[in-house]
Design an enzyme around this catalytic site. Structure first.
Site, PDB file in Angstrom:
ATOM      1  N   GLN A 235       0.852  -1.200   0.000  1.00  0.00           N
ATOM      2  CA  GLN A 235       0.000   0.000   0.000  1.00  0.00           C
ATOM      3  C   GLN A 235       0.889   1.251   0.000  1.00  0.00           C
ATOM      4  O   GLN A 235       0.405   2.354  -0.161  1.00  0.00           O
ATOM      5  CB  GLN A 235      -0.879   0.033   1.248  1.00  0.00           C
ATOM      6  CG  GLN A 235      -1.763  -1.176   1.416  1.00  0.00           C
ATOM      7  CD  GLN A 235      -2.433  -1.180   2.782  1.00  0.00           C
ATOM      8  OE1 GLN A 235      -3.491  -0.560   2.978  1.00  0.00           O
ATOM      9  NE2 GLN A 235      -1.819  -1.866   3.739  1.00  0.00           N
TER      10      GLN A 235
ATOM     11  N   HIS B 183      -1.246   1.253  -4.466  1.00  0.00           N
ATOM     12  CA  HIS B 183      -1.644   2.646  -4.245  1.00  0.00           C
ATOM     13  C   HIS B 183      -0.760   3.611  -5.027  1.00  0.00           C
ATOM     14  O   HIS B 183      -0.790   4.809  -4.769  1.00  0.00           O
ATOM     15  CB  HIS B 183      -1.584   2.987  -2.745  1.00  0.00           C
ATOM     16  CG  HIS B 183      -2.700   2.361  -1.972  1.00  0.00           C
ATOM     17  ND1 HIS B 183      -2.720   2.325  -0.599  1.00  0.00           N
ATOM     18  CD2 HIS B 183      -3.825   1.718  -2.371  1.00  0.00           C
ATOM     19  CE1 HIS B 183      -3.825   1.709  -0.196  1.00  0.00           C
ATOM     20  NE2 HIS B 183      -4.498   1.328  -1.249  1.00  0.00           N
TER      21      HIS B 183
ATOM     22  N   GLU C 182       1.146  -3.624  17.272  1.00  0.00           N
ATOM     23  CA  GLU C 182      -0.034  -3.747  18.150  1.00  0.00           C
ATOM     24  C   GLU C 182      -1.117  -4.553  17.444  1.00  0.00           C
ATOM     25  O   GLU C 182      -0.989  -4.898  16.268  1.00  0.00           O
ATOM     26  CB  GLU C 182      -0.569  -2.349  18.482  1.00  0.00           C
ATOM     27  CG  GLU C 182      -0.945  -1.568  17.223  1.00  0.00           C
ATOM     28  CD  GLU C 182      -1.163  -0.095  17.479  1.00  0.00           C
ATOM     29  OE1 GLU C 182      -0.783   0.419  18.546  1.00  0.00           O
ATOM     30  OE2 GLU C 182      -1.739   0.558  16.568  1.00  0.00           O
TER      31      GLU C 182
HETATM   32  P1  OAD Z   1      -1.246   3.201   8.945  1.00  0.00           P
HETATM   33  O1  OAD Z   1      -0.512   4.404   9.396  1.00  0.00           O
HETATM   34  O2  OAD Z   1      -2.747   3.214   8.918  1.00  0.00           O
HETATM   35  O3  OAD Z   1      -0.848   1.955   9.859  1.00  0.00           O
HETATM   36  C1  OAD Z   1       0.499   1.727  10.127  1.00  0.00           C
HETATM   37  C2  OAD Z   1       0.565   0.404  10.888  1.00  0.00           C
HETATM   38  O4  OAD Z   1       1.926   0.066  11.061  1.00  0.00           O
HETATM   39  C3  OAD Z   1      -0.064   0.481  12.273  1.00  0.00           C
HETATM   40  O5  OAD Z   1      -0.844  -0.699  12.485  1.00  0.00           O
HETATM   41  C4  OAD Z   1       1.150   0.497  13.217  1.00  0.00           C
HETATM   42  O6  OAD Z   1       0.882  -0.189  14.448  1.00  0.00           O
HETATM   43  C5  OAD Z   1       2.155  -0.291  12.412  1.00  0.00           C
HETATM   44  N1  OAD Z   1       3.545   0.029  12.687  1.00  0.00           N
HETATM   45  C6  OAD Z   1       4.093   1.234  12.957  1.00  0.00           C
HETATM   46  N2  OAD Z   1       5.435   1.118  13.103  1.00  0.00           N
HETATM   47  C7  OAD Z   1       5.736  -0.203  12.892  1.00  0.00           C
HETATM   48  C8  OAD Z   1       6.932  -0.970  12.899  1.00  0.00           C
HETATM   49  N3  OAD Z   1       8.128  -0.408  13.147  1.00  0.00           N
HETATM   50  N4  OAD Z   1       6.847  -2.305  12.660  1.00  0.00           N
HETATM   51  C9  OAD Z   1       5.655  -2.903  12.432  1.00  0.00           C
HETATM   52  N5  OAD Z   1       4.473  -2.224  12.398  1.00  0.00           N
HETATM   53  C10 OAD Z   1       4.528  -0.899  12.633  1.00  0.00           C
HETATM   54  O7  OAD Z   1      -0.692   2.840   7.495  1.00  0.00           O
HETATM   55  P2  OAD Z   1      -1.358   1.868   6.451  1.00  0.00           P
HETATM   56  O8  OAD Z   1      -2.007   0.704   7.125  1.00  0.00           O
HETATM   57  O9  OAD Z   1      -0.325   1.566   5.434  1.00  0.00           O
HETATM   58  O10 OAD Z   1      -3.791   5.057   1.535  1.00  0.00           O
HETATM   59  O11 OAD Z   1      -2.495   2.803   5.771  1.00  0.00           O
HETATM   60  C11 OAD Z   1      -3.215   2.258   4.684  1.00  0.00           C
HETATM   61  C12 OAD Z   1      -3.511   3.350   3.715  1.00  0.00           C
HETATM   62  O12 OAD Z   1      -4.162   4.458   4.382  1.00  0.00           O
HETATM   63  C13 OAD Z   1      -2.281   3.979   3.075  1.00  0.00           C
HETATM   64  O13 OAD Z   1      -1.825   3.243   1.982  1.00  0.00           O
HETATM   65  C14 OAD Z   1      -2.852   5.308   2.610  1.00  0.00           C
HETATM   66  C15 OAD Z   1      -3.610   5.692   3.846  1.00  0.00           C
HETATM   67  O14 OAD Z   1      -4.650   6.530   3.519  1.00  0.00           O
HETATM   68  C16 OAD Z   1      -3.549   5.668   0.342  1.00  0.00           C
HETATM   69  O15 OAD Z   1      -2.527   6.301   0.142  1.00  0.00           O
HETATM   70  C17 OAD Z   1      -4.617   5.434  -0.644  1.00  0.00           C
END
Ligand code: OAD
Length: 252
Positions: free
Chosen positions: A109, A127, A223
């Protein structure tokens, strides 16, 4: 999430065994895998930019309303990418692709391009990619990583406004790439979900799709997320540590 050492060892061993038995592996990554490279996640730091909710900036409506503001947002993010490098989590997925070759598919993503820079080839960027721009009117598109663009970049072919080649909220995903991602997930028998909050669809739906097709699901996150309920094993910790640890065990 605090587990005893042997609990963590046990989880790592279970995850490694599922991966060792796998014939076809698909991976879905989100912003979390790039966090240790210094790329901010979306839902970590309050999801604001200059006081604007990202949903306001990263949308077709926001772009139509104020293209200069949206370009300022994206030019800032493009600039920020110049300083970032893949981290051991990205490199672990390159090692996994080298081990599995055409039995491996990486679906991301993320728009930061770090998986491509790290060396993954079997990569589906559902994306889009921040380093690429495309014309709002004609077919023109160009990958221009590291280049600073004018405040309102114009198409060299037709003169209309260019836009970042990323998927905004309410926009369709690139259909050919999405179909390949779905196909890879229906065919996999082991599905890794790494660093995603699993709340944005259709990407988050891939976890359900994997389960429905009988794949084992391993989650790598800091988490619990909605995907945790579907995971056979959840490895809590930074993916820059947990992914290399699983790869280490896989090699022994
Ligand atoms: P998020 O910011 O929603 O989620 C990030 C995830 O990574 C969370 O569950 C954190 O707990 C986890 N996280 C953070 N640091 C980490 C680490 N060091 N190791 C493992 N996990 C970690 O980002 P996405 O899920 O990618 O859409 O968001 C999905 C989409 O929402 C993105 O692609 C974007 C956004 O709107 C578009 O650009 C269309």
């Amino acid at each position: 999430m605090h587990h005893s050492i042997d609990e963590i060892e046990d989880r790592l061993d279970r995850a490694t065994n599922l991966l060792r038995q796998a014939k076809n592996v698909a991976v879905l990554t989100g912003a979390g895998i790039s966090a240790e490279s210094g790329v901010p996640t979306f839902r970590g730091g309050g999801g604001l930019w200059e006081g604007h909710p990202i949903e306001e900036v990263a949308t077709p409506e926001g772009f139509a309303r104020n293209p200069a503001l949206v370009w300022r947002f994206y030019n800032m993010r493009r600039e920020a990418l110049r300083q970032v490098l893949p981290n051991p989590g990205h490199l672990a997925l390159v090692a996994l692709e080298q081990r599995l070759r055409d039995r491996f598919t990486l679906i991301t993503q993320n728009v930061d391009g770090l998986h491509a820079i790290a060396g993954n080839q079997r990569l589906l960027e559902i994306h889009g990619r921040l380093s690429r721009v495309r014309c709002t009117s004609c077919e023109f598109s160009r990958d221009c990583p590291g280049e600073s663009l004018p405040a309102l970049p114009k198409c060299p072919d037709c003169g209309d406004l260019l836009r970042p080649d990323v998927v905004w909220f309410h926009e369709m995903l690139p259909q050919d790439i999405w179909r390949k991602a779905e196909l890879a997930v229906t065919r996999c028998d082991c599905f890794l979900v790494v660093g995603t909050s699993a709340v944005v669809y259709p990407a988050a739906g891939l976890v359900q799709t994997a389960r429905q097709h009988g794949a084992s699901v391993i989650e790598f996150n800091l988490e619990q997320t909605p995907a945790s309920a579907l995971a056979h094993v959840s490895l809590f910790g930074p993916s820059g540590k947990t992914l290399p640890e699983v790869m280490q065990r896989l090699r022994t």
